[in-house]
Design a protein around this motif. Sequence first.
Motif, PDB file in Angstrom:
ATOM      1  N   MET A   1       0.847  -1.195   0.000  1.00  0.00           N
ATOM      2  CA  MET A   1       0.000   0.000   0.000  1.00  0.00           C
ATOM      3  C   MET A   1       0.883   1.246   0.000  1.00  0.00           C
ATOM      4  SD  MET A   1      -2.937   1.173   2.760  1.00  0.00           S
ATOM      5  CE  MET A   1      -4.012  -0.187   2.349  1.00  0.00           C
ATOM      6  N   SER A   2       0.507   2.237  -0.785  1.00  0.00           N
ATOM      7  CA  SER A   2       1.276   3.471  -0.884  1.00  0.00           C
ATOM      8  C   SER A   2       1.133   4.301   0.386  1.00  0.00           C
ATOM      9  CB  SER A   2       0.796   4.279  -2.082  1.00  0.00           C
ATOM     10  OG  SER A   2       1.341   5.569  -2.063  1.00  0.00           O
ATOM     11  N   LEU A   3       2.212   5.036   0.721  1.00  0.00           N
ATOM     12  CA  LEU A   3       2.162   5.934   1.875  1.00  0.00           C
ATOM     13  C   LEU A   3       1.168   7.066   1.663  1.00  0.00           C
ATOM     14  CD1 LEU A   3       5.934   6.265   2.859  1.00  0.00           C
ATOM     15  CD2 LEU A   3       4.148   5.002   4.054  1.00  0.00           C
ATOM     16  N   GLU A   4       0.814   7.339   0.399  1.00  0.00           N
ATOM     17  CA  GLU A   4      -0.127   8.411   0.099  1.00  0.00           C
ATOM     18  C   GLU A   4      -1.505   8.144   0.698  1.00  0.00           C
ATOM     19  OE1 GLU A   4       0.517  11.323  -1.414  1.00  0.00           O
ATOM     20  OE2 GLU A   4       2.620  10.686  -1.402  1.00  0.00           O
ATOM     21  N   SER A   5      -1.807   6.891   1.009  1.00  0.00           N
ATOM     22  CA  SER A   5      -3.135   6.557   1.537  1.00  0.00           C
ATOM     23  C   SER A   5      -3.245   6.787   3.044  1.00  0.00           C
ATOM     24  CB  SER A   5      -3.467   5.096   1.222  1.00  0.00           C
ATOM     25  OG  SER A   5      -2.519   4.218   1.823  1.00  0.00           O
ATOM     26  N   TYR A   6      -2.137   7.121   3.690  1.00  0.00           N
ATOM     27  CA  TYR A   6      -2.141   7.335   5.137  1.00  0.00           C
ATOM     28  C   TYR A   6      -2.172   8.827   5.473  1.00  0.00           C
ATOM     29  CZ  TYR A   6      -0.776   2.410   5.508  1.00  0.00           C
ATOM     30  OH  TYR A   6      -0.745   1.045   5.415  1.00  0.00           O
ATOM     31  N   VAL A   7      -2.614   9.128   6.691  1.00  0.00           N
ATOM     32  CA  VAL A   7      -2.631  10.511   7.164  1.00  0.00           C
ATOM     33  C   VAL A   7      -1.196  11.025   7.248  1.00  0.00           C
ATOM     34  CG1 VAL A   7      -3.207  12.042   9.086  1.00  0.00           C
ATOM     35  CG2 VAL A   7      -4.766  10.173   8.471  1.00  0.00           C
ATOM     36  N   LYS A   8      -0.938  12.183   6.635  1.00  0.00           N
ATOM     37  CA  LYS A   8       0.388  12.791   6.722  1.00  0.00           C
ATOM     38  C   LYS A   8       0.490  13.621   7.992  1.00  0.00           C
ATOM     39  CE  LYS A   8       1.084  13.153   1.721  1.00  0.00           C
ATOM     40  NZ  LYS A   8       1.349  14.065   0.578  1.00  0.00           N
ATOM     41  N   PHE A   9       1.674  13.660   8.566  1.00  0.00           N
ATOM     42  CA  PHE A   9       1.893  14.455   9.775  1.00  0.00           C
ATOM     43  C   PHE A   9       1.496  15.909   9.546  1.00  0.00           C
ATOM     44  CE2 PHE A   9       5.678  11.441  10.776  1.00  0.00           C
ATOM     45  CZ  PHE A   9       4.810  10.497  11.289  1.00  0.00           C
ATOM     46  N   SER A  10       1.840  16.426   8.376  1.00  0.00           N
ATOM     47  CA  SER A  10       1.604  17.844   8.107  1.00  0.00           C
ATOM     48  C   SER A  10       0.120  18.184   8.029  1.00  0.00           C
ATOM     49  CB  SER A  10       2.292  18.254   6.810  1.00  0.00           C
ATOM     50  OG  SER A  10       1.784  17.513   5.713  1.00  0.00           O
ATOM     51  N   LEU A  11      -0.713  17.200   7.701  1.00  0.00           N
ATOM     52  CA  LEU A  11      -2.149  17.440   7.543  1.00  0.00           C
ATOM     53  C   LEU A  11      -2.972  17.037   8.757  1.00  0.00           C
ATOM     54  CD1 LEU A  11      -2.621  16.283   3.833  1.00  0.00           C
ATOM     55  CD2 LEU A  11      -2.233  18.592   4.696  1.00  0.00           C
ATOM     56  N   ALA A  12      -2.345  16.343   9.712  1.00  0.00           N
ATOM     57  CA  ALA A  12      -3.069  15.907  10.914  1.00  0.00           C
ATOM     58  C   ALA A  12      -3.478  17.116  11.749  1.00  0.00           C
ATOM     59  CB  ALA A  12      -2.189  14.972  11.741  1.00  0.00           C
ATOM     60  N   LYS A  13      -4.667  17.051  12.323  1.00  0.00           N
ATOM     61  CA  LYS A  13      -5.201  18.160  13.113  1.00  0.00           C
ATOM     62  C   LYS A  13      -5.413  17.735  14.560  1.00  0.00           C
ATOM     63  CE  LYS A  13      -7.514  20.588   9.303  1.00  0.00           C
ATOM     64  NZ  LYS A  13      -6.711  19.943   8.271  1.00  0.00           N
ATOM     65  N   VAL A  14      -5.458  18.735  15.436  1.00  0.00           N
ATOM     66  CA  VAL A  14      -5.687  18.477  16.859  1.00  0.00           C
ATOM     67  C   VAL A  14      -6.984  17.683  17.017  1.00  0.00           C
ATOM     68  CG1 VAL A  14      -6.192  19.514  19.095  1.00  0.00           C
ATOM     69  CG2 VAL A  14      -4.416  20.506  17.634  1.00  0.00           C
ATOM     70  N   GLY A  15      -6.907  16.595  17.780  1.00  0.00           N
ATOM     71  CA  GLY A  15      -8.062  15.725  17.991  1.00  0.00           C
ATOM     72  C   GLY A  15      -8.021  14.472  17.145  1.00  0.00           C
ATOM     73  N   ASP A  16      -7.199  14.474  16.088  1.00  0.00           N
ATOM     74  CA  ASP A  16      -7.095  13.295  15.223  1.00  0.00           C
ATOM     75  C   ASP A  16      -6.400  12.151  15.948  1.00  0.00           C
ATOM     76  OD1 ASP A  16      -8.282  14.695  13.205  1.00  0.00           O
ATOM     77  OD2 ASP A  16      -6.463  14.931  11.988  1.00  0.00           O
ATOM     78  N   VAL A  17      -6.868  10.940  15.685  1.00  0.00           N
ATOM     79  CA  VAL A  17      -6.199   9.721  16.130  1.00  0.00           C
ATOM     80  C   VAL A  17      -6.070   8.839  14.885  1.00  0.00           C
ATOM     81  CG1 VAL A  17      -6.255   7.702  17.611  1.00  0.00           C
ATOM     82  CG2 VAL A  17      -7.189   9.867  18.441  1.00  0.00           C
ATOM     83  N   PHE A  18      -4.877   8.461  14.546  1.00  0.00           N
ATOM     84  CA  PHE A  18      -4.686   7.679  13.323  1.00  0.00           C
ATOM     85  C   PHE A  18      -3.555   6.672  13.506  1.00  0.00           C
ATOM     86  CE2 PHE A  18      -2.142  11.517  13.094  1.00  0.00           C
ATOM     87  CZ  PHE A  18      -0.910  11.082  12.627  1.00  0.00           C
ATOM     88  N   THR A  19      -3.592   5.637  12.698  1.00  0.00           N
ATOM     89  CA  THR A  19      -2.551   4.611  12.713  1.00  0.00           C
ATOM     90  C   THR A  19      -1.904   4.565  11.337  1.00  0.00           C
ATOM     91  OG1 THR A  19      -3.743   3.276  14.345  1.00  0.00           O
ATOM     92  CG2 THR A  19      -2.042   2.167  13.061  1.00  0.00           C
TER      93      THR A  19
END
Length: 332
Positions: A1-19
């Motif tokens: 799977m491409s890294l493009e499909s994951y949440v990027k650090f630069s786009l993550a916002k306060v309150g986000d929880v992601f793996t």
Amino acid sequence: MSLESYVKFSLAKVGDVFTRPVFIRDISESKKEGGKTHLRFALLDGESEISAMKFSTTEAQMQEAGITKHMIASAKIKVTDYNGKSFNIEDIAPYSGGDLSINDFVITPPGDVNEMYDEIIQMLKDCADDMGGTVTPLSELAISILEENKVKFLRSSAAIGVHHNFLGGLIYHSYRMFKAANALCTVYDELDKELLMSAAAIHDIGKIWEYKTDMYGDAEYTVSGVLFGHIYLGANLVNKQAEKLKSEKGASFNDEKLMLLAHMILSHHGTLEWGAVVPPAIPEAFALHYIDNLDAKLNVCDKEYKKFTAGGVTQSKPFTFDGRIYKPRYKD
């Protein structure tokens, strides 16, 4: 799977929880009040680097779980609001997929470094000044230095920290300065273009001996770096390479231009406080210093913008800045 499909650090916002998969660049352990031990992780997502905390955990516990630096892991990350956007690791484990490699995560310059190098060489040839056929162009000296050290020049980091501290950071920094110097000469035609362009190309060449850069882009000081520093190493190389070309190829450089090129390397940090051996004493040296400072500052802004959301400011004053940095809302 491409890294493009994951949440990027630069786009993550306060309150986000992601793996997502991450590359662990470093792990450092510290004790807080009450004796609890916490870990600070330097994580890469292939685009940027963040500092993420894992509380009440020791490095030994992580090692038992198979987590060490310089490996790919799967991390569950929560973004909190603590003096701005902060990252906390809720869970982390070795990455079990076989579809990703270290190369997917290591930060490199935008654009091909070989193309940047080729453009620098060609533009140096184009700005050559033989002073009416009386001397060997100074640009030939800069080209010979780059050609003999091409491999290290293309892969070296430009710093341990602060700015352009990634694989290929040195050529990217030099390339942007080189292009800026060329543009500046179209406005200020009183500048010696060959002198400024040659200095921009090799002003930090001493860093290939000051630092040892590994395959992850991590740089550490060498013995030469500790004893001499890149400014001395670069200025000394100018004189050594000139003597070599005179002896082997019969080159005949203008001695004053050679002296000024060395001066520009020695003075490009601008002030003694910031590591310059001497302050700039000619227009080209002033121009080089301000271009260097500008490119470093803009790179820091770029790195900081990836750490917090638009409309906010940095948690503190970045190193060498007089105040905090604001990120305009329209840049989100």
